[in-house]
Write an enzyme that holds these catalytic residues in place. Structure first.
Site, PDB file in Angstrom:
ATOM      1  N   GLU A   1      -4.618   7.859  -3.118  1.00  0.00           N
ATOM      2  CA  GLU A   1      -5.111   6.595  -2.577  1.00  0.00           C
ATOM      3  C   GLU A   1      -5.386   5.586  -3.698  1.00  0.00           C
ATOM      4  O   GLU A   1      -5.312   4.376  -3.490  1.00  0.00           O
ATOM      5  CB  GLU A   1      -6.363   6.872  -1.733  1.00  0.00           C
TER       6      GLU A   1
ATOM      7  N   HIS B   1       1.791   4.412  -2.879  1.00  0.00           N
ATOM      8  CA  HIS B   1       1.894   5.865  -2.665  1.00  0.00           C
ATOM      9  C   HIS B   1       3.284   6.352  -3.096  1.00  0.00           C
ATOM     10  O   HIS B   1       3.433   7.399  -3.724  1.00  0.00           O
ATOM     11  CB  HIS B   1       1.712   6.193  -1.177  1.00  0.00           C
TER      12      HIS B   1
ATOM     13  N   HIS C   1       0.834  -1.209   0.000  1.00  0.00           N
ATOM     14  CA  HIS C   1       0.000   0.000   0.000  1.00  0.00           C
ATOM     15  C   HIS C   1       0.874   1.266   0.000  1.00  0.00           C
ATOM     16  O   HIS C   1       0.756   2.117  -0.892  1.00  0.00           O
ATOM     17  CB  HIS C   1      -0.910  -0.014   1.235  1.00  0.00           C
ATOM     18  N   GLU C   2       1.765   1.354   0.972  1.00  0.00           N
ATOM     19  CA  GLU C   2       2.618   2.549   1.048  1.00  0.00           C
ATOM     20  C   GLU C   2       3.545   2.608  -0.165  1.00  0.00           C
ATOM     21  O   GLU C   2       3.889   3.685  -0.642  1.00  0.00           O
ATOM     22  CB  GLU C   2       3.428   2.565   2.357  1.00  0.00           C
TER      23      GLU C   2
HETATM   24 ZN    ZN Z   1      -3.108   5.250   1.779  1.00  0.00          ZN
END
Ligand code: ZN
Length: 494
Positions: free
Chosen positions: A288, A262, A258-259
């Site tokens: 996101e 980003h 997830h990170e």
């Molecule tokens: Zn996030």
């Protein structure tokens, strides 16, 4: 000096101050010894004050307007208009109100931590009253007569009309509820991925995955912190963090992916434009979309694990007898649950619909704060069929309101929606996406995202981006189709 040069000089100063603030905050979350907290709070506040002073300098507004009107490239004019919005926002809220919000949110945060630990809504209620009242005043200063929710939403998802958001959410909610009902009725047994997982080995595996999806280690780091996050000081210095559980290997791993999503966005911004106000992410929703695309729509898919499961089993012999089917079902367990951050892809959106409805009613003054817990619990029951046993697992679970982040929640769901629509467009152009993913080749998708999303920075709005890359404005049916297809197969729904 010509106005463009002067604009550039001043924008760079602002960008440098922002990077310094981000670096000090990152350090505070990861490395700083506990006694550093007090001087650090002052350092951050000094830099924030300097930033505000430079931002509201009338000479900056003058060159910003000149560049907005006469910019010779979209980078120049868009940078001008972005900065102008920020200046106007900062200038129209009185300093006394800004300070009151800063003071109250800092106190409210501590009150929230204690109220949540004690499961005591009454102790936090006066703070909700106060914060919503202050944010209402802020919205009024910025746009008297406008819809205050729309004004606040603009901080996170610029230029999204609240009416459009409302119609998206009311389209999404019944289809999510219907899908959830079918999955629950199917009653397929799902096992947990359990075992003993050494954090160093988890980190090594996470690094391998990050490398494969294209994380640039010369322009980034992975460290540990209690709350995982991603922070970009510039496109060539992007930091991500995670935390490890010794009994659950998936928690840190999906956090890292997830990170990492980003981080790919931040690293993919055009470094040669760094310092220009348009060299930033478009919105929280688009940011996101990048994290959730990698974490869920790629990272929880069968093709991804076709490649990675044998490697995971090599690193963690406890998983040796897991089949691909059993593993993929386990990481996609759908189940109504109380806590948003632990929710699966299907129920997640329902948690957001609930928050949107409640914070909108609170802000409008239509929902008295004392009725908040029952309004929350009733909606939980209506949307998810479960009722929190106490407020700690209900209305007190999220930190956002204590910090004055009103209008923020919808961006999480928007991320899922944008991600599905972008991925559908990528599939149209990258014919063998699943084949490449099954073979551990992620470069084509990463390059597609870089070319179509990252490199443009903020030279377009979210809706312009969706139009230009996918051919239509935000359309939630891509996400719903994706969920129905994926979970229809996993749960063998007819
Ligand atoms: Zn996030």
């Amino acid at each position: 000096m010509d106005k463009v040069q002067e604009f550039e000089r001043r924008s760079f100063e602002l960008a440098d101050l922002k990077s310094a603030l981000a670096a000090l905050s990152w350090d505070q979350e990861t490395m700083m010894p506990s006694r550093g907290a007090e001087p650090r709070a002052r350092q951050l506040s000094t830099l924030a004050g300097l930033y505000h002073e430079k931002l509201t300098d009338p000479a900056l507004l003058d060159v910003t307007e000149a560049v907005t009107e006469n910019g010779s490239t979209s980078w120049e004019s868009r940078s001008g208009s972005e900065l102008k919005r920020e200046i106007e926002k900062a200038a129209c809220v009185p300093r006394s109100l800004v300070e009151e919000i800063a003071r109250s949110t800092s106190l409210a945060y501590h009150a929230w931590v204690e109220a949540r630990a004690a499961d005591d809504f009454g102790a936090f209620a006066p703070w909700i009253e106060k914060i919503f009242s202050l944010k209402r005043q802020e919205a009024h200063c910025r746009s008297a007569g406008g819809d205050p929710y729309e004004t606040l939403l603009d901080d996170y998802e610029p230029e999204l009309a609240v009416a459009e958001l409302e119609s998206v959410l009311s389209f999404v909610q019944p289809r999510l509820s219907a899908l959830l009902e079918r999955i629950v009725a199917a009653g397929r047994p799902v096992t947990d991925v359990e075992g003993s997982f050494e954090p160093t080995a988890q980190e090594a595996f996470g690094r391998e995955v990050l490398t494969a999806i294209g994380f640039d280690w010369e322009s980034g780091r992975l460290d540990r912190s209690p709350h995982p996050f991603c922070s970009g000081f510039s496109p060539s210095d992007v930091r991500i963090t995670t935390r490890y559980s010794e009994t659950d290997v998936t928690s840190a791993l999906f956090g890292i992916i997830h990170e990492g999503g980003h981080a790919l966005y931040e690293q993919g911004l055009p470094v040669e434009r760094f310092g220009w106000p348009a060299c930033e992410a478009i919105s929280l929703g688009i940011h996101e979309s990048q994290s959730r695309l990698w974490e869920n729509q790629i990272g929880r898919g069968r093709p991804f694990w076709t490649f990675w499961l044998p490697r995971l089993q090599e690193a963690f012999p406890d998983l040796a007898d897991w089949s691909l089917d059993r593993f993929v079902l386990a990481i996609n367990r759908v189940e109504p649950s109380l806590i948003r951050v632990e929710a699966d892809e299907v129920t997640y959106g329902l948690h957001i619909v609930l928050r949107f409805e409640i914070e909108r009613a609170l802000l409008a003054g239509d929902l008295p704060v004392e009725d908040l817990p029952s309004a929350w619990n009733d909606r939980m029951e209506a949307y998810l069929g479960i009722r929190p046993p106490g407020d700690a697992d209900g209305v007190l679970q999220d930190t956002h309101w204590s910090q004055g982040l009103i209008g923020y929640f919808p961006t999480y769901l928007l991320g899922n929606l944008y991600a599905a629509q972008l991925l559908a467009a990528a599939r149209g152009e990258l014919v063998d996406l699943d084949e490449a993913t099954s073979a551990g080749r992620f470069r084509p998708l990463r390059e597609w995202l870089r070319d179509n999303v990252h490199r443009a920075g903020r030279t377009q709005t979210a809706s312009e981006l969706m139009e230009s890359v996918t051919g239509s404005s935000l359309d939630p049916s891509f996400f719903l189709d994706y969920l129905e297809e994926k979970f229809g197969a996993l749960y063998e729904l007819d």
